[in-house]
Design a protein around this motif. Structure first.
Motif, PDB file in Angstrom:
ATOM      1  N   ALA A 221     -27.094 -98.998  67.253  1.00  0.00           N
ATOM      2  CA  ALA A 221     -27.846-100.244  67.385  1.00  0.00           C
ATOM      3  C   ALA A 221     -26.986-101.449  67.009  1.00  0.00           C
ATOM      4  CB  ALA A 221     -29.081-100.201  66.490  1.00  0.00           C
ATOM      5  N   ASN A 222     -27.155-102.516  67.781  1.00  0.00           N
ATOM      6  CA  ASN A 222     -26.489-103.796  67.481  1.00  0.00           C
ATOM      7  C   ASN A 222     -24.959-103.725  67.565  1.00  0.00           C
ATOM      8  OD1 ASN A 222     -29.005-105.251  66.787  1.00  0.00           O
ATOM      9  ND2 ASN A 222     -29.047-103.810  65.077  1.00  0.00           N
ATOM     10  N   CYS A 223     -24.461-102.776  68.365  1.00  0.00           N
ATOM     11  CA  CYS A 223     -23.018-102.740  68.657  1.00  0.00           C
ATOM     12  C   CYS A 223     -22.783-103.631  69.868  1.00  0.00           C
ATOM     13  CB  CYS A 223     -22.556-101.302  68.913  1.00  0.00           C
ATOM     14  SG  CYS A 223     -22.609-100.253  67.447  1.00  0.00           S
ATOM     15  N   SER A 224     -22.770-104.908  69.630  1.00  0.00           N
ATOM     16  CA  SER A 224     -22.834-105.894  70.711  1.00  0.00           C
ATOM     17  C   SER A 224     -21.550-106.021  71.522  1.00  0.00           C
ATOM     18  CB  SER A 224     -23.227-107.259  70.138  1.00  0.00           C
ATOM     19  OG  SER A 224     -22.346-107.637  69.089  1.00  0.00           O
ATOM     20  N   SER A 225     -20.441-105.434  71.072  1.00  0.00           N
ATOM     21  CA  SER A 225     -19.182-105.489  71.829  1.00  0.00           C
ATOM     22  C   SER A 225     -18.930-104.225  72.652  1.00  0.00           C
ATOM     23  CB  SER A 225     -17.998-105.709  70.871  1.00  0.00           C
ATOM     24  OG  SER A 225     -18.097-106.953  70.217  1.00  0.00           O
ATOM     25  N   LEU A 226     -19.791-103.241  72.520  1.00  0.00           N
ATOM     26  CA  LEU A 226     -19.598-101.975  73.218  1.00  0.00           C
ATOM     27  C   LEU A 226     -19.941-102.151  74.700  1.00  0.00           C
ATOM     28  CD1 LEU A 226     -18.827 -98.995  72.587  1.00  0.00           C
ATOM     29  CD2 LEU A 226     -21.295 -98.535  72.425  1.00  0.00           C
ATOM     30  N   ALA A 227     -18.933-102.017  75.566  1.00  0.00           N
ATOM     31  CA  ALA A 227     -19.125-102.258  77.000  1.00  0.00           C
ATOM     32  C   ALA A 227     -19.378-100.980  77.783  1.00  0.00           C
ATOM     33  CB  ALA A 227     -17.909-102.987  77.572  1.00  0.00           C
ATOM     34  N   SER A 228     -18.890 -99.858  77.283  1.00  0.00           N
ATOM     35  CA  SER A 228     -19.080 -98.602  78.003  1.00  0.00           C
ATOM     36  C   SER A 228     -19.129 -97.446  77.021  1.00  0.00           C
ATOM     37  CB  SER A 228     -17.947 -98.386  79.007  1.00  0.00           C
ATOM     38  OG  SER A 228     -16.706 -98.226  78.341  1.00  0.00           O
ATOM     39  N   ILE A 229     -19.759 -96.362  77.463  1.00  0.00           N
ATOM     40  CA  ILE A 229     -19.814 -95.163  76.631  1.00  0.00           C
ATOM     41  C   ILE A 229     -19.976 -93.938  77.521  1.00  0.00           C
ATOM     42  CG2 ILE A 229     -22.326 -95.175  76.259  1.00  0.00           C
ATOM     43  CD1 ILE A 229     -21.649 -94.328  73.301  1.00  0.00           C
ATOM     44  N   GLU A 230     -19.358 -92.843  77.094  1.00  0.00           N
ATOM     45  CA  GLU A 230     -19.542 -91.541  77.736  1.00  0.00           C
ATOM     46  C   GLU A 230     -20.384 -90.677  76.816  1.00  0.00           C
ATOM     47  OE1 GLU A 230     -16.208 -89.395  79.136  1.00  0.00           O
ATOM     48  OE2 GLU A 230     -15.417 -91.056  80.326  1.00  0.00           O
ATOM     49  N   ILE A 231     -21.509 -90.214  77.331  1.00  0.00           N
ATOM     50  CA  ILE A 231     -22.405 -89.359  76.560  1.00  0.00           C
ATOM     51  C   ILE A 231     -22.057 -87.903  76.856  1.00  0.00           C
ATOM     52  CG2 ILE A 231     -24.814 -88.678  76.201  1.00  0.00           C
ATOM     53  CD1 ILE A 231     -25.586 -91.566  76.848  1.00  0.00           C
ATOM     54  N   PRO A 232     -21.820 -87.097  75.823  1.00  0.00           N
ATOM     55  CA  PRO A 232     -21.404 -85.696  76.034  1.00  0.00           C
ATOM     56  C   PRO A 232     -22.451 -84.875  76.782  1.00  0.00           C
ATOM     57  CG  PRO A 232     -20.977 -86.406  73.782  1.00  0.00           C
ATOM     58  CD  PRO A 232     -21.809 -87.468  74.403  1.00  0.00           C
ATOM     59  N   LYS A 233     -21.985 -83.870  77.485  1.00  0.00           N
ATOM     60  CA  LYS A 233     -22.843 -83.056  78.344  1.00  0.00           C
ATOM     61  C   LYS A 233     -23.799 -82.166  77.566  1.00  0.00           C
ATOM     62  CE  LYS A 233     -19.314 -79.438  78.821  1.00  0.00           C
ATOM     63  NZ  LYS A 233     -18.450 -78.694  79.781  1.00  0.00           N
ATOM     64  N   ASN A 234     -23.519 -81.932  76.280  1.00  0.00           N
ATOM     65  CA  ASN A 234     -24.366 -81.037  75.488  1.00  0.00           C
ATOM     66  C   ASN A 234     -25.455 -81.772  74.715  1.00  0.00           C
ATOM     67  OD1 ASN A 234     -23.046 -78.592  76.207  1.00  0.00           O
ATOM     68  ND2 ASN A 234     -21.361 -79.120  74.826  1.00  0.00           N
ATOM     69  N   VAL A 235     -25.565 -83.080  74.909  1.00  0.00           N
ATOM     70  CA  VAL A 235     -26.624 -83.837  74.234  1.00  0.00           C
ATOM     71  C   VAL A 235     -27.980 -83.402  74.768  1.00  0.00           C
ATOM     72  CG1 VAL A 235     -27.676 -86.135  74.039  1.00  0.00           C
ATOM     73  CG2 VAL A 235     -25.230 -85.849  73.643  1.00  0.00           C
ATOM     74  N   THR A 236     -28.891 -83.125  73.850  1.00  0.00           N
ATOM     75  CA  THR A 236     -30.249 -82.709  74.230  1.00  0.00           C
ATOM     76  C   THR A 236     -31.300 -83.733  73.828  1.00  0.00           C
ATOM     77  OG1 THR A 236     -30.544 -81.496  72.147  1.00  0.00           O
ATOM     78  CG2 THR A 236     -29.657 -80.271  74.035  1.00  0.00           C
ATOM     79  N   CYS A 237     -30.910 -84.692  72.970  1.00  0.00           N
ATOM     80  CA  CYS A 237     -31.906 -85.649  72.486  1.00  0.00           C
ATOM     81  C   CYS A 237     -31.242 -86.983  72.155  1.00  0.00           C
ATOM     82  CB  CYS A 237     -32.596 -85.085  71.250  1.00  0.00           C
ATOM     83  SG  CYS A 237     -34.085 -85.959  70.787  1.00  0.00           S
ATOM     84  N   ILE A 238     -31.823 -88.063  72.674  1.00  0.00           N
ATOM     85  CA  ILE A 238     -31.417 -89.430  72.311  1.00  0.00           C
ATOM     86  C   ILE A 238     -32.638 -90.087  71.698  1.00  0.00           C
ATOM     87  CG2 ILE A 238     -30.504 -91.639  73.102  1.00  0.00           C
ATOM     88  CD1 ILE A 238     -29.224 -90.186  75.456  1.00  0.00           C
ATOM     89  N   TYR A 239     -32.514 -90.464  70.442  1.00  0.00           N
ATOM     90  CA  TYR A 239     -33.684 -90.906  69.685  1.00  0.00           C
ATOM     91  C   TYR A 239     -33.993 -92.393  69.866  1.00  0.00           C
ATOM     92  CZ  TYR A 239     -34.081 -86.409  67.311  1.00  0.00           C
ATOM     93  OH  TYR A 239     -34.275 -85.087  67.032  1.00  0.00           O
TER      94      TYR A 239
END
Length: 289
Positions: A221-239
């Protein structure tokens, strides 16, 4: 020898504000160093001999005039909050025999340099909490845990290398590290804990390993400079609100398939105030509402 169970029981406590210098004679080995010189706010120097083997709970807490201290190699344990509130302390070297540090340097706002030995396996709760002058630190390989609020409020911290030995990063670990620009999470970490990188407003790059399965609430939260992200393939839950107010986040990539992305449990408002309109998967894209 002293054996105090609270700071008021130390025999010099009533005169603590008059103490400026302490030299402990070699051979002295206190039965307890808990609350040893707590609140000696004018003490500028102390000499600790090799006969001392431990520094106890809150031993030098709130010694606000202490600028440096040499801990002998005979010391193998440092108690919780031992140097907390030592706001003039600029540097310190931890002896090789110490394996765990919890809350030890909380509020050491002038600390700029610290040497952590290879034997340390845990950087526990609030160890460097609000060490606002700490710009960089080397975490030795062998550390397995970064605890609750361990680096929270380290507003000058620009970079940190987390070794591959780390498997746990606890709640609020890097909360409010507003100068941190990049981070690589080591393979083996499974959970991005809640609030762990909240308010890292300069964070432009983060690498998540495929071992990650959960991205907890307010994790980024509030990472205002983050322009891109790769979410891993094994993620089962984003809260809930995991990426809220990541106002520069225009690109979200998922390392798995569209079907895997749709199978992830996503809590309400996980991407609130995020400009990205789609998730790029390995076999297609998924629009975001």
């Amino acid at each position: 020898k002293t054996n105090a169970y609270s700071y008021q029981e130390q025999p010099w406590y009533v005169d603590r504000h008059n103490i400026q210098k302490v030299i402990i004679v070699n051979g002295v080995s206190p039965a307890s160093t808990d609350y040893w010189f707590v609140d000696c706010v004018n003490m500028m120097r102390i000499v600790i001999p090799n006969s001392v083997t431990s520094i106890g709970l809150m031993a030098f807490s709130n010694c606000r005039s202490l600028t440096s201290i040499e801990i002998p190699n005979s010391v193998t344990s440092i108690g919780d909050y031992a140097f907390s509130g030592c706001s003039s302390l600029t540097s310190i070297k931890i002896p090789n025999g110490v394996t765990k540090i919890d809350g030890v340097f909380k509020g050491c706002s002038s600390l700029t340099s610290i040497v952590i030995p290879n034997g340390v396996t845990s950087i526990g709760f609030q160890t460097f909490y609000e060490c606002s002058s700490l710009a960089s630190i080397v975490i030795p390989n062998g550390v397995t845990e970064i605890g609750y609020e361990a680096f929270s409020g380290c507003i000058s911290l620009t970079s940190i290398a987390i070794p591959n030995s780390v498997v746990s990063i606890d709640w609020y670990a890097f909360n409010g590290c507003s100068s941190l620009t990049s981070i690589v999470i080591p393979d083996g970490v499974k959970i991005i804990s809640q609030h762990s990188f909240n308010g890292c407003s300069s964070l432009a790059s983060i690498v998540l390993p495929d071992s990650v399965t959960n991205i907890n609430l307010w994790a980024f939260a509030n990472c205002s400079s983050l322009a891109s992200i790769e979410i891993p393939k094994n993620v089962t839950c984003i809260y809930y609100q995991a990426f809220i107010n990541c106002s520069s986040l225009n690109s979200i990539t998922f390392r798995g398939t569209v079907a895997q992305w749709n199978a992830i449990r996503k809590y309400d408002r996980w991407n609130e105030n995020v400009p990205a309109t789609e998730v790029i998967c390995s076999d297609g894209t998924v629009p975001l509402n």
